[in-house]
Design an enzyme around this catalytic site. Structure first.
Site, PDB file in Angstrom:
ATOM      1  N   GLY A  50       0.836  -1.203   0.000  1.00 39.83           N
ATOM      2  CA  GLY A  50       0.000   0.000   0.000  1.00 39.83           C
ATOM      3  C   GLY A  50       0.863   1.241   0.000  1.00 39.83           C
ATOM      4  N   CYS A  97       5.207  -6.097   1.644  1.00 44.06           N
ATOM      5  CA  CYS A  97       5.527  -4.671   1.725  1.00 44.06           C
ATOM      6  C   CYS A  97       4.761  -4.015   2.890  1.00 44.06           C
ATOM      7  CB  CYS A  97       5.242  -3.986   0.392  1.00 44.06           C
ATOM      8  SG  CYS A  97       6.010  -2.365   0.230  1.00 44.06           S
ATOM      9  N   TYR A  98       3.738  -3.193   2.610  1.00 42.77           N
ATOM     10  CA  TYR A  98       2.934  -2.617   3.696  1.00 42.77           C
ATOM     11  C   TYR A  98       2.383  -3.711   4.584  1.00 42.77           C
ATOM     12  CZ  TYR A  98      -0.777   0.013   6.069  1.00 42.77           C
ATOM     13  OH  TYR A  98      -1.594   0.574   7.030  1.00 42.77           O
ATOM     14  N   HIS A 110       8.280  -7.277  -3.420  1.00 42.99           N
ATOM     15  CA  HIS A 110       7.063  -7.692  -4.117  1.00 42.99           C
ATOM     16  C   HIS A 110       7.313  -8.975  -4.913  1.00 42.99           C
ATOM     17  CE1 HIS A 110       4.465  -4.210  -3.309  1.00 42.99           C
ATOM     18  NE2 HIS A 110       5.610  -3.540  -3.246  1.00 42.99           N
ATOM     19  N   GLU A 147       5.185 -10.762  -6.318  1.00 44.58           N
ATOM     20  CA  GLU A 147       4.191 -10.907  -7.377  1.00 44.58           C
ATOM     21  C   GLU A 147       4.633 -10.321  -8.714  1.00 44.58           C
ATOM     22  OE1 GLU A 147       2.794  -7.153  -5.087  1.00 44.58           O
ATOM     23  OE2 GLU A 147       4.035  -8.931  -4.783  1.00 44.58           O
ATOM     24  N   SER A 160      -8.110   3.132 -31.095  1.00 44.39           N
ATOM     25  CA  SER A 160      -6.923   3.978 -30.959  1.00 44.39           C
ATOM     26  C   SER A 160      -5.797   3.549 -31.890  1.00 44.39           C
ATOM     27  CB  SER A 160      -6.411   3.919 -29.513  1.00 44.39           C
ATOM     28  OG  SER A 160      -5.884   2.635 -29.233  1.00 44.39           O
ATOM     29  N   GLY A 161      -5.914   2.358 -32.465  1.00 42.98           N
ATOM     30  CA  GLY A 161      -4.823   1.786 -33.247  1.00 42.98           C
ATOM     31  C   GLY A 161      -3.988   0.814 -32.442  1.00 42.98           C
ATOM     32  N   GLY A 162      -4.205   0.787 -31.124  1.00 41.66           N
ATOM     33  CA  GLY A 162      -3.436  -0.085 -30.254  1.00 41.66           C
ATOM     34  C   GLY A 162      -4.071  -1.454 -30.087  1.00 41.66           C
ATOM     35  N   VAL A 163      -3.384  -2.292 -29.329  1.00 39.43           N
ATOM     36  CA  VAL A 163      -3.814  -3.674 -29.126  1.00 39.43           C
ATOM     37  C   VAL A 163      -5.157  -3.742 -28.399  1.00 39.43           C
ATOM     38  CG1 VAL A 163      -3.223  -5.859 -28.006  1.00 39.43           C
ATOM     39  CG2 VAL A 163      -1.429  -4.481 -29.072  1.00 39.43           C
ATOM     40  N   ASP A 164      -5.310  -2.973 -27.339  1.00 38.88           N
ATOM     41  CA  ASP A 164      -6.466  -3.130 -26.453  1.00 38.88           C
ATOM     42  C   ASP A 164      -7.792  -2.833 -27.162  1.00 38.88           C
ATOM     43  OD1 ASP A 164      -4.382  -3.468 -24.632  1.00 38.88           O
ATOM     44  OD2 ASP A 164      -4.399  -1.350 -24.094  1.00 38.88           O
ATOM     45  N   SER A 165      -7.871  -1.674 -27.811  1.00 41.61           N
ATOM     46  CA  SER A 165      -9.118  -1.337 -28.486  1.00 41.61           C
ATOM     47  C   SER A 165      -9.371  -2.246 -29.681  1.00 41.61           C
ATOM     48  CB  SER A 165      -9.113   0.132 -28.911  1.00 41.61           C
ATOM     49  OG  SER A 165      -8.060   0.405 -29.814  1.00 41.61           O
ATOM     50  N   LYS A 203      -1.894  -6.718 -20.126  1.00 36.88           N
ATOM     51  CA  LYS A 203      -1.594  -6.659 -21.551  1.00 36.88           C
ATOM     52  C   LYS A 203      -1.294  -8.035 -22.154  1.00 36.88           C
ATOM     53  CE  LYS A 203      -0.889  -3.222 -23.577  1.00 36.88           C
ATOM     54  NZ  LYS A 203      -1.758  -2.322 -24.378  1.00 36.88           N
TER      55      LYS A 203
END
Length: 508
Positions: free
Chosen positions: A54, A81-82, A163, A165, A218-223, A364
């Site tokens: 945190g 961590c926290y 961390h 993870e 947007s031209g990116g992978v996600d959209s 991603k």
């Protein structure tokens, strides 16, 4: 949930990664707010409990706290961590502000390893507090090279200051594996469902039959993945894609990407709104104001596009990912806002459409795996991430056409050299940044006072942590020479060697 792991979120930017790693170990986990009632946790009958990191200090009166002793009566605990600092504080130890803070890559030495680990281990730190006294019944299991306790251990409670993870912690999954299977005696009996089918089922439940959706590309992978997923789910007649030229794209990107989208069979139309965006961005230099302005104008452009479609549109779909969400606003815990992503914190409060974000809790690399499942070509899937606000957040300070043109030319040279030298596929993300400074140079035997370009390249697995790519001096020299020789107005190139943390991948 019975026999799974409860992850309590104290606000870390990395909490979802903990649940993600457990998923990879085929152990079911449930991510809950740190202040989830004790009875609710008992009802889940977990085999173990993990306390996340945190942003706050346990010494602060407003920091999130809860009884570790009560949790330990339910199941074994791992503090991260926290979480480690909270364990020490709650059980009679002591935590103080560190004179030497530890961020990014660090090395620790194990005295009593939590699993099958090497004596020396490279880990990823992000903390300003340090445990100066272990609670009774605990011993220090590892320490950093700064002699800070890096791990605590007792019979039923483990804690680490780093961390495990994140992918940049070497053998980090081994620590989680040892906690889950050796200490908690959990079973690897959870099999993830087919992600494509699960997401299709989810959006079918969210979007009523007959409703229409507009997708902001947007031209990116996600959209691209979102548009393809929704088109396969509802058909081209109900999914209307809009690709906006906001004047902030890379060199020649608008025409190239629009052609590619049409070849993929998407119902897509292009909208040139570059003048509109540039007018709204004029005079703005604060990165948060730029991001939120871009988010607002995007929505206005989509509203106009809906009118032109001539069909009632009830939903706006976006390629929001989990890292966007957690950096903008915590979905479950007490995290701080790092930056407002234009499609999360930048959205206006009132919208004329409802929002559908099928990838909201994915990373991603998971999105790319999903894209392969639904048939998107590899070249589209493995493009480097490109931010929704585009080059507006890579021009430091005020955005104008002159600076954008300079940045486009420099970025085109940089990316072309990466591809030419077979480096593009080895890097998570690479780009140029135009700095808001000028420096003295000598070009053609004359004094110049021109712009500075920073180049950035990072390696990562999911974008939550990142390390800078170690180019050869020869490559850096060649790129610097090309940019300063070929891009008018630039006389200096620098390379960013900052990891995430302490920096973010983008500069704004």
């Amino acid at each position: 949930m019975k026999g799974g792991i409860v992850v309590l979120d104290f606000g870390s930017q990395l909490t979802q990664l903990i649940a993600r790693r457990l998923r990879e170990l085929q152990v079911y986990s449930e991510l809950l707010p740190y202040n989830t009632p004790l009875e609710r946790i008992k009802d889940l009958e977990p085999s173990g409990i993990i306390l996340s990191g945190g942003p706050q200090s346990v010494a602060d009166s407003e920091s999130p706290k809860r009884s570790v002793k009560e949790l330990a009566e339910i199941a074994p605990i791992l503090g991260i961590c926290y979480g480690m600092q909270l364990i020490a504080s709650e059980l009679g130890g002591k935590t103080e502000r560190a004179e030497i803070k530890e961020y990014g890559a660090q090395k620790i030495i194990w005295d009593d390893a939590l699993g099958k680990l090497p004596k020396e281990q490279k880990v990823w730190m992000s903390h300003g507090d340090v445990v100066t006294k272990a609670p009774d019944g605990f011993h220090v299991a590892a320490h950093s090279l700064n002699n800070h306790p890096a791990a605590l251990k007792s019979d039923k409670i483990w804690a680490v200051q780093f961390h495990p993870e994140v992918t940049h912690t070497e053998n980090g999954t081994e620590i989680l594996r040892s906690f889950v299977f050796d200490l908690c005696k959990a079973e690897a009996n959870w099999k993830p469902a087919d992600i494509a089918k699960e997401l299709m089922d989810n959006v079918k439940m969210q979007v009523p039959e007959g409703d229409h959706i507009i997708v902001g590309l947007s031209g990116g992978v996600d959209s691209t993945v979102v548009a393809t997923l929704l088109t396969k789910t509802f058909g081209k007649e109900r999914v209307h894609c809009v690709f906006v030229d906001n004047g902030l794209l890379r060199k020649n990107e608008y025409s190239k990407v629009l052609t590619r989208y049409k070849s993929m069979g998407l119902n897509v139309r292009g909208v040139d709104a570059s003048d509109r965006f540039m007018k709204e961005l004029a005079g703005l230099s604060d990165p948060e104001k730029k991001r939120k302005t871009i988010g607002r104008v995007f929505i206005e452009v989509f509203d106009d596009a809906v009118k032109e479609i001539g069909q009632p549109i009830q939903w706006l779909a976006q390629g929001t990912l989990y890292p966007d969400v957690i950096e903008s606003v915590s979905p479950r815990g007490e995290s701080v806002t790092i930056k407002s992503h234009h499609n999360v914190g930048g959205l206006p409060e009132k919208m004329n459409m409802k929002l559908v974000e099928p990838l909201r809790e994915l990373f991603k690399d998971e999105v790319r795996a999903l894209g392969e499942q639904i048939g998107i070509d590899r070249a589209s899937l493995w493009r480097h991430p490109f931010p929704g606000p585009g080059l507006a957040i890579r021009v430091m300070g005020e955005v104008n056409k002159e600076n954008l043109d300079v940045l486009r030319e420099a970025d085109d040279i940089y990316i072309s050299e990466l591809e030419k030298n077979d480096l593009y596929g080895k890097i998570w993300q690479a780009f140029c940044v135009l700095l808001p400074v000028q420096t003295v140079g000598v070009q053609g035997d004359a004094r110049t006072y021109d712009k500075v370009v920073a180049i950035r390249a990072v390696t990562s697995h999911d974008g939550m942590t990142a390390d800078w790519f170690d180019f050869s001096h020869q490559f850096l020299s060649h790129v610097s020479n090309r940019i300063t020789n070929e891009v008018n107005g630039v006389n200096r190139v620098v390379y960013d060697v900052t990891s995430k943390p302490p920096g973010t991948i983008e500069w704004e």
